[in-house]
Design an enzyme around this catalytic site. Structure first.
Site, mmCIF file in Angstrom:
data_model
loop_
_atom_site.group_PDB
_atom_site.id
_atom_site.type_symbol
_atom_site.label_atom_id
_atom_site.label_comp_id
_atom_site.label_asym_id
_atom_site.label_seq_id
_atom_site.Cartn_x
_atom_site.Cartn_y
_atom_site.Cartn_z
ATOM 1 N N ILE A 14 -13.518 -32.580 -11.024
ATOM 2 C CA ILE A 14 -13.268 -31.807 -12.241
ATOM 3 C C ILE A 14 -11.827 -32.083 -12.661
ATOM 4 O O ILE A 14 -10.884 -31.567 -12.074
ATOM 5 C CB ILE A 14 -13.509 -30.300 -12.026
ATOM 6 C CG1 ILE A 14 -14.983 -30.067 -11.689
ATOM 7 C CG2 ILE A 14 -13.125 -29.512 -13.276
ATOM 8 C CD1 ILE A 14 -15.372 -28.610 -11.512
ATOM 9 N N HIS A 15 -11.683 -32.940 -13.663
ATOM 10 C CA HIS A 15 -10.365 -33.296 -14.180
ATOM 11 C C HIS A 15 -10.235 -32.761 -15.598
ATOM 12 O O HIS A 15 -11.117 -32.062 -16.091
ATOM 13 C CB HIS A 15 -10.150 -34.816 -14.103
ATOM 14 C CG HIS A 15 -11.211 -35.613 -14.775
ATOM 15 N ND1 HIS A 15 -11.093 -36.080 -16.058
ATOM 16 C CD2 HIS A 15 -12.440 -36.002 -14.347
ATOM 17 C CE1 HIS A 15 -12.193 -36.743 -16.391
ATOM 18 N NE2 HIS A 15 -13.021 -36.712 -15.373
ATOM 19 N N ALA A 16 -9.155 -33.091 -16.282
ATOM 20 C CA ALA A 16 -8.795 -32.444 -17.549
ATOM 21 C C ALA A 16 -9.889 -32.475 -18.615
ATOM 22 O O ALA A 16 -10.192 -31.439 -19.215
ATOM 23 C CB ALA A 16 -7.512 -33.050 -18.103
ATOM 24 N N PRO A 18 -13.394 -33.030 -18.608
ATOM 25 C CA PRO A 18 -14.571 -32.164 -18.415
ATOM 26 C C PRO A 18 -14.198 -30.704 -18.187
ATOM 27 O O PRO A 18 -14.959 -29.810 -18.542
ATOM 28 C CB PRO A 18 -15.280 -32.763 -17.214
ATOM 29 C CG PRO A 18 -14.266 -33.561 -16.503
ATOM 30 C CD PRO A 18 -13.295 -34.024 -17.544
ATOM 31 N N ALA A 19 -13.027 -30.463 -17.617
ATOM 32 C CA ALA A 19 -12.604 -29.070 -17.406
ATOM 33 C C ALA A 19 -12.401 -28.377 -18.745
ATOM 34 O O ALA A 19 -12.791 -27.219 -18.916
ATOM 35 C CB ALA A 19 -11.325 -29.014 -16.577
#
Length: 85
Positions: A14-16, A18-19
């Site tokens: 979970i990176h920027a 998709p977050a």
């Protein structure tokens, strides 16, 4: 309260990007949404809280939803996870 678990498939965790999408999706529901990973929890409507969980590919998270539209939120967020994470 509704709850489901999901194992992250995205190779970057979970990176920027998709977050940010996940936060917007969670904010579209009235219910409170909490993600739990390794004993830590985060409000899914707050980007930095979510990124602070440092979730990687292969990690299993628990999502808890509580409120008026918790069933719809569980369904919608479960679908989001399957399509994006």
């Amino acid at each position: 309260m509704q709850e489901f678990q999901y194992t992250i498939q995205d190779e970057n965790g979970i990176h920027a990007r998709p977050a940010g999408l996940l936060v917007r999706k969670a904010q579209s529901y009235q219910s409170s949404a909490t993600m739990i990973h390794e004993g830590k929890s985060a409000d899914m409507k707050r980007l930095f809280a979510l990124l602070g969980l440092n979730i990687k590919q292969g990690n299993t998270v628990t999502v808890q939803l509580s409120g008026e539209d918790e069933a719809a939120a569980a369904q919608g967020l479960s679908e989001f996870f399957g399509e994006n994470l």
